[in-house]
Write an enzyme that holds these catalytic residues in place. Structure first.
Site, PDB file in Angstrom:
ATOM      1  N   ASN A   1       0.864  -1.183   0.000  1.00 41.95           N
ATOM      2  CA  ASN A   1       0.000   0.000   0.000  1.00 41.95           C
ATOM      3  C   ASN A   1       0.900   1.232   0.000  1.00 41.95           C
ATOM      4  O   ASN A   1       1.495   1.578   1.020  1.00 41.95           O
ATOM      5  CB  ASN A   1      -0.908  -0.010   1.240  1.00 41.95           C
ATOM      6  CG  ASN A   1      -1.752   1.250   1.350  1.00 41.95           C
ATOM      7  OD1 ASN A   1      -1.886   2.012   0.399  1.00 41.95           O
ATOM      8  ND2 ASN A   1      -2.318   1.471   2.525  1.00 41.95           N
ATOM      9  N   TRP A   2       1.003   1.879  -1.151  1.00 46.23           N
ATOM     10  CA  TRP A   2       1.896   3.032  -1.265  1.00 46.23           C
ATOM     11  C   TRP A   2       1.370   4.274  -0.567  1.00 46.23           C
ATOM     12  O   TRP A   2       2.088   5.249  -0.402  1.00 46.23           O
ATOM     13  CB  TRP A   2       2.127   3.363  -2.738  1.00 46.23           C
ATOM     14  CG  TRP A   2       3.028   2.406  -3.444  1.00 46.23           C
ATOM     15  CD1 TRP A   2       3.618   1.282  -2.935  1.00 46.23           C
ATOM     16  CD2 TRP A   2       3.458   2.487  -4.805  1.00 46.23           C
ATOM     17  NE1 TRP A   2       4.375   0.662  -3.900  1.00 46.23           N
ATOM     18  CE2 TRP A   2       4.292   1.384  -5.058  1.00 46.23           C
ATOM     19  CE3 TRP A   2       3.202   3.393  -5.846  1.00 46.23           C
ATOM     20  CZ2 TRP A   2       4.884   1.162  -6.301  1.00 46.23           C
ATOM     21  CZ3 TRP A   2       3.783   3.170  -7.084  1.00 46.23           C
ATOM     22  CH2 TRP A   2       4.624   2.070  -7.302  1.00 46.23           C
ATOM     23  N   LYS A   3       0.085   4.269  -0.229  1.00 45.19           N
ATOM     24  CA  LYS A   3      -0.541   5.456   0.364  1.00 45.19           C
ATOM     25  C   LYS A   3      -0.306   6.660  -0.569  1.00 45.19           C
ATOM     26  O   LYS A   3      -0.358   6.505  -1.781  1.00 45.19           O
ATOM     27  CB  LYS A   3      -0.031   5.659   1.787  1.00 45.19           C
ATOM     28  CG  LYS A   3      -0.221   4.396   2.646  1.00 45.19           C
ATOM     29  CD  LYS A   3       0.033   4.612   4.103  1.00 45.19           C
ATOM     30  CE  LYS A   3      -0.191   3.309   4.853  1.00 45.19           C
ATOM     31  NZ  LYS A   3      -0.062   3.449   6.307  1.00 45.19           N
TER      32      LYS A   3
ATOM     33  N   HIS B   1      -9.585   1.149   4.784  1.00 40.71           N
ATOM     34  CA  HIS B   1      -8.337   1.327   5.529  1.00 40.71           C
ATOM     35  C   HIS B   1      -8.579   2.283   6.692  1.00 40.71           C
ATOM     36  O   HIS B   1      -9.379   3.219   6.597  1.00 40.71           O
ATOM     37  CB  HIS B   1      -7.245   1.876   4.600  1.00 40.71           C
ATOM     38  CG  HIS B   1      -5.877   1.820   5.202  1.00 40.71           C
ATOM     39  ND1 HIS B   1      -5.422   2.779   6.084  1.00 40.71           N
ATOM     40  CD2 HIS B   1      -4.860   0.936   5.057  1.00 40.71           C
ATOM     41  CE1 HIS B   1      -4.188   2.481   6.447  1.00 40.71           C
ATOM     42  NE2 HIS B   1      -3.820   1.363   5.842  1.00 40.71           N
TER      43      HIS B   1
ATOM     44  N   GLU C   1      -7.004   4.704   7.795  1.00 42.21           N
ATOM     45  CA  GLU C   1      -6.780   6.119   7.472  1.00 42.21           C
ATOM     46  C   GLU C   1      -7.984   6.710   6.739  1.00 42.21           C
ATOM     47  O   GLU C   1      -8.320   7.875   6.920  1.00 42.21           O
ATOM     48  CB  GLU C   1      -5.497   6.258   6.641  1.00 42.21           C
ATOM     49  CG  GLU C   1      -4.262   5.957   7.459  1.00 42.21           C
ATOM     50  CD  GLU C   1      -3.040   5.580   6.631  1.00 42.21           C
ATOM     51  OE1 GLU C   1      -1.993   5.306   7.241  1.00 42.21           O
ATOM     52  OE2 GLU C   1      -3.137   5.547   5.384  1.00 42.21           O
TER      53      GLU C   1
ATOM     54  N   GLU D   1      -5.164  -4.774  10.555  1.00 45.50           N
ATOM     55  CA  GLU D   1      -4.124  -3.794  10.849  1.00 45.50           C
ATOM     56  C   GLU D   1      -4.433  -3.077  12.159  1.00 45.50           C
ATOM     57  O   GLU D   1      -5.312  -2.215  12.196  1.00 45.50           O
ATOM     58  CB  GLU D   1      -4.032  -2.752   9.734  1.00 45.50           C
ATOM     59  CG  GLU D   1      -3.573  -3.299   8.401  1.00 45.50           C
ATOM     60  CD  GLU D   1      -3.197  -2.170   7.446  1.00 45.50           C
ATOM     61  OE1 GLU D   1      -2.046  -2.145   6.994  1.00 45.50           O
ATOM     62  OE2 GLU D   1      -4.053  -1.316   7.174  1.00 45.50           O
TER      63      GLU D   1
ATOM     64  N   GLY E   1       2.508   2.579  10.696  1.00 45.06           N
ATOM     65  CA  GLY E   1       3.443   3.668  10.506  1.00 45.06           C
ATOM     66  C   GLY E   1       4.157   4.104  11.770  1.00 45.06           C
ATOM     67  O   GLY E   1       4.844   5.129  11.778  1.00 45.06           O
TER      68      GLY E   1
ATOM     69  N   SER F   1       3.209  -2.006  10.201  1.00 44.71           N
ATOM     70  CA  SER F   1       4.666  -2.107  10.325  1.00 44.71           C
ATOM     71  C   SER F   1       5.166  -3.515  10.010  1.00 44.71           C
ATOM     72  O   SER F   1       6.112  -4.011  10.627  1.00 44.71           O
ATOM     73  CB  SER F   1       5.139  -1.653  11.713  1.00 44.71           C
ATOM     74  OG  SER F   1       4.786  -0.299  11.933  1.00 44.71           O
TER      75      SER F   1
ATOM     76  N   GLY G   1       2.890  -1.232   4.260  1.00 45.36           N
ATOM     77  CA  GLY G   1       2.914   0.201   3.997  1.00 45.36           C
ATOM     78  C   GLY G   1       4.285   0.680   3.572  1.00 45.36           C
ATOM     79  O   GLY G   1       4.728   0.451   2.449  1.00 45.36           O
ATOM     80  N   GLY G   2       4.999   1.328   4.481  1.00 40.94           N
ATOM     81  CA  GLY G   2       6.280   1.952   4.151  1.00 40.94           C
ATOM     82  C   GLY G   2       7.289   1.018   3.506  1.00 40.94           C
ATOM     83  O   GLY G   2       8.040   1.425   2.610  1.00 40.94           O
TER      84      GLY G   2
END
Length: 252
Positions: free
Chosen positions: A10-12, A97, A99, A169, A175, A215, A236-237
């Site tokens: 997930n590049w966000k 998600h 967010e 999640e 994050g 994470s 994610g990251g």
């Protein structure tokens, strides 16, 4: 039942189209030949979808979206329909998600509407669920997750449910660098599978793939993916770096 591992990035809100092209061309050879064991998916910003799909032609990488609306078309400025995604070549879409829920007021009800519309268009929904730190400390994690899952699957048939993906999640781990322990992640993923069994049956519960996010990275992926009820990761990251290939390898 043996379930195929999913490594979904997930590049966000990261990478412009030029960065996306460069990164995906680098990733293609790194994950080549892994598709027998692992589904490799990058869920990218809307503006990156077409160049991303073009960049992964001839590879085993699939491109997903990070969101969609539940209407076919109309006066919904700024939204993207499932038909648009399907026509572009998208195969998966993240729905609900944390967010999106926190910053854009998405609810369990809108998540359910999006899940049903994605299925209608033969897009695979990656349905997100997860608790806050406060909810975990209050001891209501399982109850809260069960509610999210039950509403997300309202009016979804057994056959359609089998083809969805669920991503657990914990919000407190997204994050932050904090990761749920393997035991915590497995406990919740197991509870999700049990909830699906209650809603449908054992076959459906055993078919559906449940991912861990929050994470998830190249250091902890192998241990997480080895758990009975964890079938991959929503990353994610760590999906923005070439080390993502190590996460894919952890699924083999």
């Amino acid at each position: 039942m043996s379930r195929k591992i999913v490594a979904a990035g997930n590049w966000k809100m990261n990478k412009d189209p030029f960065e996306a092209i460069s990164f995906l061309k680098e990733m293609g050879p790194l994950v080549k030949g892994k598709d027998e064991d692992v589904d490799v998916i990058f869920c990218v910003p809307f503006i990156d979808i077409l160049p991303a799909i073009d960049s992964v032609k001839g590879t085993n990488i699939k491109i997903g979206a990070q969101n969609m609306y539940f209407e076919e078309n109309g006066a919904y400025t700024g939204e993207v329909s499932p038909g648009m995604l399907k026509s572009a070549g998208v195969t998966h879409v993240i729905i609900g998600h944390s967010e999106r829920r926190e910053y854009f007021s998405e609810s369990d009800i809108t998540v359910n509407k999006k899940v049903k519309k994605a299925i209608e268009h033969k897009l695979t929904p990656i349905i997100c669920c997860g608790e806050t730190l406060e909810q975990r400390e209050q001891g209501i994690t399982i109850d809260f997750i069960r509610q999210q899952i039950k509403i997300a699957f309202l009016e979804v048939s057994k056959d359609d449910a089998k083809d969805t993906i669920i991503a657990y999640e914990p919000i407190w781990a997204i994050g932050t660098g904090k990761t749920a322990t393997t035991e915590q992640a497995e406990e919740v993923c197991g509870a999700i599978r049990k909830t699906i069994e209650e809603l449908y049956d054992t076959d459906t519960a055993q078919a559906i793939r449940i991912l861990y996010g929050g994470s998830c990275n190249e250091k902890n992926a192998k241990e997480l993916f080895a758990q009975e009820d964890i079938d991959g990761g929503l990353v994610g990251g760590a999906s923005l770096k070439k080390e993502f290939a190590q996460i894919v390898e952890a699924g083999q």
